[in-house]
Design an enzyme around this catalytic site. Structure first.
Site, mmCIF file in Angstrom:
data_model
loop_
_atom_site.group_PDB
_atom_site.id
_atom_site.type_symbol
_atom_site.label_atom_id
_atom_site.label_comp_id
_atom_site.label_asym_id
_atom_site.label_seq_id
_atom_site.Cartn_x
_atom_site.Cartn_y
_atom_site.Cartn_z
ATOM 1 C CG ASP A 98 -1.820 1.074 1.357
ATOM 2 O OD1 ASP A 98 -1.586 2.103 0.743
ATOM 3 O OD2 ASP A 98 -2.816 1.109 2.199
ATOM 4 C CB VAL A 99 1.760 3.770 -2.769
ATOM 5 C CG1 VAL A 99 2.158 2.591 -3.489
ATOM 6 C CG2 VAL A 99 0.467 4.206 -2.784
ATOM 7 C CG ASN A 110 1.729 3.693 -12.871
ATOM 8 O OD1 ASN A 110 1.284 4.547 -13.700
ATOM 9 N ND2 ASN A 110 0.859 2.895 -12.411
ATOM 10 C CE1 TYR A 169 -5.728 11.501 -10.760
ATOM 11 C CE2 TYR A 169 -5.864 13.525 -12.353
ATOM 12 C CZ TYR A 169 -5.431 12.124 -12.203
ATOM 13 O OH TYR A 169 -4.753 11.418 -13.052
ATOM 14 C CE LYS A 188 -1.985 12.108 -10.824
ATOM 15 N NZ LYS A 188 -0.972 11.077 -10.724
#
Length: 265
Positions: A73-74, A100, A166, A170
């Site tokens: 789990d990142v 990614n 989002y 980013k």
């Protein structure tokens, strides 16, 4: 567009060990397959569904690489470190780290919940930040010139109303690449963002499976079509290769020109 393997045009990647977070589906799986085609050792990170793993591993090995899949789990730093340890234990070293893994809730500023925020910022930005950290520490320990590639988005710089969290996540990745790359340059470590536009992945299925929405999207793209994951993977591999040895602290935008044409979709 049919899936394809990237030709072996990056000889400097042969034998290098690559970790790809979110690596068993979408763009991540394409990166893993393309890395296999360059003769890389690949660590495929996944969380949740493990059913795609066998196919991706088989594709990597058929293309000429080696691969393992590791559940991690990142959003958890201990899990990110487990990916580093798995790479070193299995293949002896770490050379390329690809941030990614990503999620999207399509929430506006007024509609977003704390749960939405924690999920997207946790996966998209915290995962990338600490992924870069654990990778960089390993590169320094090895005394090697490693590369970190972040799969960002055109929305690191281009607003998308209705998708506020989002875009914020980013946008944070944009500055992660710039600030992190400057901090790490003295260690010979490069960090580069690759920013896709519209790509044919599960994340975009709601749009692409609706004919009118898909048609409107393609009409807004100057090249007239949505990208395949393989087209993004080829740019990620270029950024990781010695062919990009003087490229750092920058974003490569791969969007068919959409961010210069459309008001946002």
């Amino acid at each position: 567009m049919a899936a394809r393997l990237v030709p072996n045009v990056y000889p400097s990647l042969a034998g290098r060990t690559v970790v790809v977070t979110g690596g068993n589906t979408g763009i991540g799986a394409a990166i893993c397959r393309a890395a296999g085609g360059q003769g890389c050792n690949v660590v495929i990170d996944f969380v949740g569904d493990d059913s795609p793993n066998a196919r991706v591993i088989a594709d990597v090995e058929k293309a000429g690489g080696r691969a393992i899949a590791v559940r991690a789990d990142v959003t958890r730093v201990d899990d990110l470190q487990r990916l580093v340890d798995a790479a070193v234990d299995q293949f002896g070293r770490l050379d390329v780290w690809v941030n990614n893994a990503g999620v999207e809730t399509r929430s506006s500023l007024l509609e977003a919940t704390e749960a939405h925020y924690d999920l997207e910022l946790g996966v998209n930005l915290k995962g990338a930040f600490f992924g870069a950290q654990v990778a960089a520490k390993r590169f320094i320990k090895q005394r090697s010139r490693g590369v970190i590639v972040n799969v960002s988005s055109v929305h690191e710089d281009w607003p998308m109303p209705g998708n506020a969290i989002y875009c914020c996540s980013k946008g944070g990745m944009r500055m992660l690449a710039r600030n992190g790359a400057v901090e790490l340059a003295g260690h010979g470590i490069r960090m580069v963002n690759v920013a896709p536009g519209a790509v044919r992945t599960p994340m975009n299925a709601a749009t692409l499976d609706e004919p009118k929405l898909a048609e409107a999207l393609e009409e807004a793209i100057p090249l007239g079509r949505v990208s395949s994951p393989d087209e993004i993977a080829s740019v990620v591999l270029f950024a990781a290769s010695d062919g990009a040895s003087y490229l750092t602290a920058e974003t490569i935008t791969v969007d068919g020109g959409v961010s210069h044409e459309s008001p946002g979709l």
